[in-house]
Scaffold this motif. Sequence first.
Motif, PDB file in Angstrom:
ATOM      1  N   ASP A 230      22.126  36.974  42.680  1.00 57.24           N
ATOM      2  CA  ASP A 230      22.185  37.640  43.974  1.00 57.24           C
ATOM      3  C   ASP A 230      23.639  37.937  44.328  1.00 57.24           C
ATOM      4  O   ASP A 230      24.521  37.086  44.143  1.00 57.24           O
ATOM      5  N   GLY A 231      23.889  39.109  44.823  1.00 54.50           N
ATOM      6  CA  GLY A 231      25.236  39.475  45.258  1.00 54.50           C
ATOM      7  C   GLY A 231      26.121  40.049  44.177  1.00 54.50           C
ATOM      8  O   GLY A 231      27.239  40.467  44.460  1.00 54.50           O
ATOM      9  N   TYR A 232      25.632  40.094  42.924  1.00 55.63           N
ATOM     10  CA  TYR A 232      26.455  40.618  41.837  1.00 55.63           C
ATOM     11  C   TYR A 232      26.759  42.100  42.045  1.00 55.63           C
ATOM     12  O   TYR A 232      27.906  42.536  41.898  1.00 55.63           O
ATOM     13  N   GLY A 233      25.736  42.874  42.372  1.00 51.74           N
ATOM     14  CA  GLY A 233      25.911  44.324  42.521  1.00 51.74           C
ATOM     15  C   GLY A 233      26.980  44.703  43.525  1.00 51.74           C
ATOM     16  O   GLY A 233      27.882  45.497  43.205  1.00 51.74           O
ATOM     17  N   PRO A 234      26.933  44.156  44.777  1.00 52.08           N
ATOM     18  CA  PRO A 234      27.985  44.486  45.746  1.00 52.08           C
ATOM     19  C   PRO A 234      29.386  44.105  45.276  1.00 52.08           C
ATOM     20  O   PRO A 234      30.346  44.842  45.519  1.00 52.08           O
ATOM     21  N   LEU A 235      29.538  42.952  44.592  1.00 48.30           N
ATOM     22  CA  LEU A 235      30.852  42.562  44.090  1.00 48.30           C
ATOM     23  C   LEU A 235      31.327  43.521  43.006  1.00 48.30           C
ATOM     24  O   LEU A 235      32.517  43.867  42.943  1.00 48.30           O
ATOM     25  N   PHE A 236      30.421  43.943  42.140  1.00 47.95           N
ATOM     26  CA  PHE A 236      30.737  44.911  41.087  1.00 47.95           C
ATOM     27  C   PHE A 236      31.242  46.213  41.711  1.00 47.95           C
ATOM     28  O   PHE A 236      32.275  46.762  41.304  1.00 47.95           O
ATOM     29  N   ILE A 237      30.541  46.708  42.721  1.00 47.55           N
ATOM     30  CA  ILE A 237      30.910  47.960  43.379  1.00 47.55           C
ATOM     31  C   ILE A 237      32.217  47.802  44.151  1.00 47.55           C
ATOM     32  O   ILE A 237      33.085  48.697  44.139  1.00 47.55           O
ATOM     33  N   GLN A 238      32.406  46.667  44.817  1.00 46.32           N
ATOM     34  CA  GLN A 238      33.649  46.436  45.561  1.00 46.32           C
ATOM     35  C   GLN A 238      34.858  46.433  44.629  1.00 46.32           C
ATOM     36  O   GLN A 238      35.921  46.967  44.968  1.00 46.32           O
ATOM     37  N   ASN A 239      34.705  45.825  43.455  1.00 50.62           N
ATOM     38  CA  ASN A 239      35.792  45.818  42.488  1.00 50.62           C
ATOM     39  C   ASN A 239      36.136  47.238  42.051  1.00 50.62           C
ATOM     40  O   ASN A 239      37.311  47.615  41.966  1.00 50.62           O
TER      41      ASN A 239
END
Length: 269
Positions: free
Chosen positions: A168-177
């Motif tokens: 959970d939360g991987y996608g938003p962190l990937f996009i933020q990076n």
Amino acid sequence: MRFKLIYTIASSGNNTIPLNYQYEFSSWIYRTIHYADPGFARWLHDEGYTAGRQHFKFFTFSNLEIPRRAFSIAGDRMRILSDECSMQISFLIGEAASPFIRGLFLNQDFTIGDKISQVRFRVKSVERMPDPLFGNEMTFRALSPVVIGKSRAPEGGSGKAYLSPEADGYGPLFIQNLACKVLVSKTRDKISPAELEACRFELLGKPKKKGILIKAHTPQQTKVIGYQFRFRITAPADWLAVGYDAGFGEENSEGMGCAGIDDNERREK
């Protein structure tokens, strides 16, 4: 821009390197740039592209690509059974630098390994790879492990917890990076909340976990956890170009996050 380097291997009868070879190749890339342009190499190593605490060197490279899977693995060692192998190296840098980059690496001789085993490589050829035709939704395949970390603070822990793309939360962190790279590279002056909200990361298939040691067998040894997988991103085309050239996720200059366009939807200019 991306290049394919073809390496020939000076046969020693063994031709065995550590499985954790990424730091060695990263150091060789720095040294090669330094000999050609010490000022640029110093800036790349010490400063890079910086915004606040975020620091990017904006190059990455793939795992070694060995033809016909001509290798064997025993413990923490890989024996290369072919006399040639290759690697993709990618830079987020202006097109005018292409002849400079090609000239840097062509015919270079270098050694990869540690006190236990080493292999002598020579750069046989440097091929400028065609730029993909980027759209607003594309499918990629990781050519080296993608690393996404999450700070253990404020609970009082130190360091990072490395996330699986299934977490959970991987996608938003990937996009933020990726969005941070876009801003730091000056590809965009600003990004609206609505634009960021419209971006999507989608995992395709089962990820393969990879633990990578950086500066192995030294007091500075650290370990990062990455994953190789197929993935689809919905984002502006210029964002996807940044991720392709600079790498996705973290630790790109250590050989993490290099991705290729999925073969099923490849479109070349």
